[in-house]
Design a protein around this motif. Structure first.
Motif, PDB file in Angstrom:
ATOM      1  N   VAL A 179     -10.971  -3.034   4.392  1.00  0.00           N
ATOM      2  CA  VAL A 179      -9.946  -3.408   5.363  1.00  0.00           C
ATOM      3  C   VAL A 179     -10.661  -3.951   6.596  1.00  0.00           C
ATOM      4  O   VAL A 179     -11.480  -3.265   7.213  1.00  0.00           O
ATOM      5  CB  VAL A 179      -9.053  -2.199   5.732  1.00  0.00           C
ATOM      6  CG1 VAL A 179      -8.064  -2.586   6.825  1.00  0.00           C
ATOM      7  CG2 VAL A 179      -8.325  -1.680   4.496  1.00  0.00           C
ATOM      8  N   ARG A 180     -10.371  -5.204   6.929  1.00  0.00           N
ATOM      9  CA  ARG A 180     -11.003  -5.850   8.089  1.00  0.00           C
ATOM     10  C   ARG A 180     -10.112  -5.830   9.321  1.00  0.00           C
ATOM     11  O   ARG A 180     -10.606  -5.853  10.443  1.00  0.00           O
ATOM     12  CB  ARG A 180     -11.393  -7.289   7.751  1.00  0.00           C
ATOM     13  CG  ARG A 180     -12.459  -7.417   6.685  1.00  0.00           C
ATOM     14  CD  ARG A 180     -13.788  -6.876   7.164  1.00  0.00           C
ATOM     15  NE  ARG A 180     -14.818  -7.088   6.164  1.00  0.00           N
ATOM     16  CZ  ARG A 180     -15.935  -6.408   6.126  1.00  0.00           C
ATOM     17  NH1 ARG A 180     -16.171  -5.470   7.020  1.00  0.00           N
ATOM     18  NH2 ARG A 180     -16.817  -6.639   5.184  1.00  0.00           N
ATOM     19  N   ASP A 181      -8.776  -5.782   9.083  1.00  0.00           N
ATOM     20  CA  ASP A 181      -7.871  -5.802  10.228  1.00  0.00           C
ATOM     21  C   ASP A 181      -6.492  -5.313   9.787  1.00  0.00           C
ATOM     22  O   ASP A 181      -6.081  -5.549   8.647  1.00  0.00           O
ATOM     23  CB  ASP A 181      -7.753  -7.236  10.782  1.00  0.00           C
ATOM     24  CG  ASP A 181      -6.981  -7.305  12.090  1.00  0.00           C
ATOM     25  OD1 ASP A 181      -7.159  -6.412  12.943  1.00  0.00           O
ATOM     26  OD2 ASP A 181      -6.187  -8.247  12.259  1.00  0.00           O
ATOM     27  N   VAL A 182      -5.821  -4.614  10.697  1.00  0.00           N
ATOM     28  CA  VAL A 182      -4.431  -4.209  10.478  1.00  0.00           C
ATOM     29  C   VAL A 182      -3.673  -4.647  11.727  1.00  0.00           C
ATOM     30  O   VAL A 182      -3.980  -4.218  12.835  1.00  0.00           O
ATOM     31  CB  VAL A 182      -4.299  -2.674  10.282  1.00  0.00           C
ATOM     32  CG1 VAL A 182      -2.842  -2.295  10.087  1.00  0.00           C
ATOM     33  CG2 VAL A 182      -5.148  -2.201   9.121  1.00  0.00           C
ATOM     34  N   ALA A 183      -2.715  -5.547  11.517  1.00  0.00           N
ATOM     35  CA  ALA A 183      -1.921  -6.063  12.636  1.00  0.00           C
ATOM     36  C   ALA A 183      -0.455  -6.020  12.236  1.00  0.00           C
ATOM     37  O   ALA A 183       0.000  -6.838  11.438  1.00  0.00           O
ATOM     38  CB  ALA A 183      -2.347  -7.486  12.984  1.00  0.00           C
ATOM     39  N   GLY A 184       0.245  -5.026  12.737  1.00  0.00           N
ATOM     40  CA  GLY A 184       1.652  -4.876  12.395  1.00  0.00           C
ATOM     41  C   GLY A 184       1.802  -4.620  10.905  1.00  0.00           C
ATOM     42  O   GLY A 184       1.258  -3.661  10.373  1.00  0.00           O
ATOM     43  N   GLU A 185       2.520  -5.510  10.224  1.00  0.00           N
ATOM     44  CA  GLU A 185       2.754  -5.364   8.783  1.00  0.00           C
ATOM     45  C   GLU A 185       1.747  -6.143   7.941  1.00  0.00           C
ATOM     46  O   GLU A 185       1.880  -6.219   6.727  1.00  0.00           O
ATOM     47  CB  GLU A 185       4.184  -5.803   8.442  1.00  0.00           C
ATOM     48  CG  GLU A 185       5.244  -4.868   9.000  1.00  0.00           C
ATOM     49  CD  GLU A 185       5.095  -3.443   8.473  1.00  0.00           C
ATOM     50  OE1 GLU A 185       4.990  -3.252   7.257  1.00  0.00           O
ATOM     51  OE2 GLU A 185       5.064  -2.511   9.308  1.00  0.00           O
TER      52      GLU A 185
ATOM     53  N   PHE B 180       0.844  -1.195   0.000  1.00  0.00           N
ATOM     54  CA  PHE B 180       0.000   0.000   0.000  1.00  0.00           C
ATOM     55  C   PHE B 180       0.877   1.241   0.000  1.00  0.00           C
ATOM     56  O   PHE B 180       2.024   1.198   0.455  1.00  0.00           O
ATOM     57  CB  PHE B 180      -0.911   0.001   1.239  1.00  0.00           C
ATOM     58  CG  PHE B 180      -1.846  -1.173   1.299  1.00  0.00           C
ATOM     59  CD1 PHE B 180      -3.140  -1.082   0.791  1.00  0.00           C
ATOM     60  CD2 PHE B 180      -1.440  -2.379   1.860  1.00  0.00           C
ATOM     61  CE1 PHE B 180      -3.999  -2.168   0.843  1.00  0.00           C
ATOM     62  CE2 PHE B 180      -2.298  -3.471   1.922  1.00  0.00           C
ATOM     63  CZ  PHE B 180      -3.581  -3.359   1.406  1.00  0.00           C
ATOM     64  N   ALA B 181       0.330   2.343  -0.480  1.00  0.00           N
ATOM     65  CA  ALA B 181       1.076   3.609  -0.475  1.00  0.00           C
ATOM     66  C   ALA B 181       1.473   3.947   0.962  1.00  0.00           C
ATOM     67  O   ALA B 181       0.700   3.759   1.902  1.00  0.00           O
ATOM     68  CB  ALA B 181       0.216   4.721  -1.069  1.00  0.00           C
ATOM     69  N   ALA B 182       2.700   4.448   1.120  1.00  0.00           N
ATOM     70  CA  ALA B 182       3.235   4.748   2.460  1.00  0.00           C
ATOM     71  C   ALA B 182       2.383   5.761   3.207  1.00  0.00           C
ATOM     72  O   ALA B 182       2.238   5.687   4.431  1.00  0.00           O
ATOM     73  CB  ALA B 182       4.672   5.242   2.351  1.00  0.00           C
ATOM     74  N   ASP B 183       1.762   6.700   2.476  1.00  0.00           N
ATOM     75  CA  ASP B 183       0.975   7.738   3.146  1.00  0.00           C
ATOM     76  C   ASP B 183      -0.501   7.349   3.312  1.00  0.00           C
ATOM     77  O   ASP B 183      -1.305   8.144   3.805  1.00  0.00           O
ATOM     78  CB  ASP B 183       1.088   9.058   2.373  1.00  0.00           C
ATOM     79  CG  ASP B 183       0.553   8.953   0.951  1.00  0.00           C
ATOM     80  OD1 ASP B 183       0.329   7.824   0.466  1.00  0.00           O
ATOM     81  OD2 ASP B 183       0.367  10.018   0.326  1.00  0.00           O
TER      82      ASP B 183
END
Length: 153
Positions: free
Chosen positions: A113-119, A87-90
């Motif tokens: 997006v269902r979840d963001v966990a670390g990377e 994904f784009a850094a910003d």
């Protein structure tokens, strides 16, 4: 003469789709513009179209549809785990965000997006209403019978 919806009809109608908890997922009345479709053109699923068949101009009706009859069940193959670096850094990635992805043929497909966990970012490409039982409310405003085109003469 009563104008009834058949397989060759063009229909102008208002619709509201409600979830099991009564919340409105979509409604043409919220936008003040009715929907228009030609039966069989693929803009509605066959099960939604089947609900309309036989209704008359001026009718209002509601239908309860389970996941298999509405937007289908959740397909686990449509849920992907991706590296954050894709994904784009910003880009702000948070649960519930809708992100457009470009497919190899150039068309875009939305993912939630269902979840963001670390990377790791979990993205769901199922229809947002997949797995949901819905109530489909319709008000039929106009029905026109379309002429069947002559195939080869």
């Amino acid at each position: 003469m009563t104008k009834q919806i058949g397989p060759q009809s063009e229909v102008v109608f208002h619709f509201t789709i409600k979830l099991a908890d009564g919340s409105v997922a979509d409604s043409t009345q919220l936008h003040g513009k009715p929907a228009k479709l030609k039966m069989g053109d693929g803009s509605l699923t066959p099960n939604f179209e089947a609900c309309l068949l036989g209704l008359n101009e001026g009718d209002s009706h509601h239908f309860e549809l389970g996941p298999d009859d509405a937007f289908g069940p959740v397909n686990p193959n449509n849920i992907h785990h991706m590296e954050r670096s894709r994904f784009a850094a910003d880009m702000t990635l948070e649960e519930g965000a809708i992100v457009a992805f470009t497919q190899p043929n150039g068309t875009e497909i939305p993912g939630i997006v269902r979840d963001v966990a670390g990377e790791s970012v979990t993205v769901d490409f199922n229809h947002p209403l997949a797995g949901q039982q819905v109530t489909f409310e319709v008000e039929i405003l106009a029905v026109e019978q379309l002429a069947v085109e002559n195939q080869g003469a």
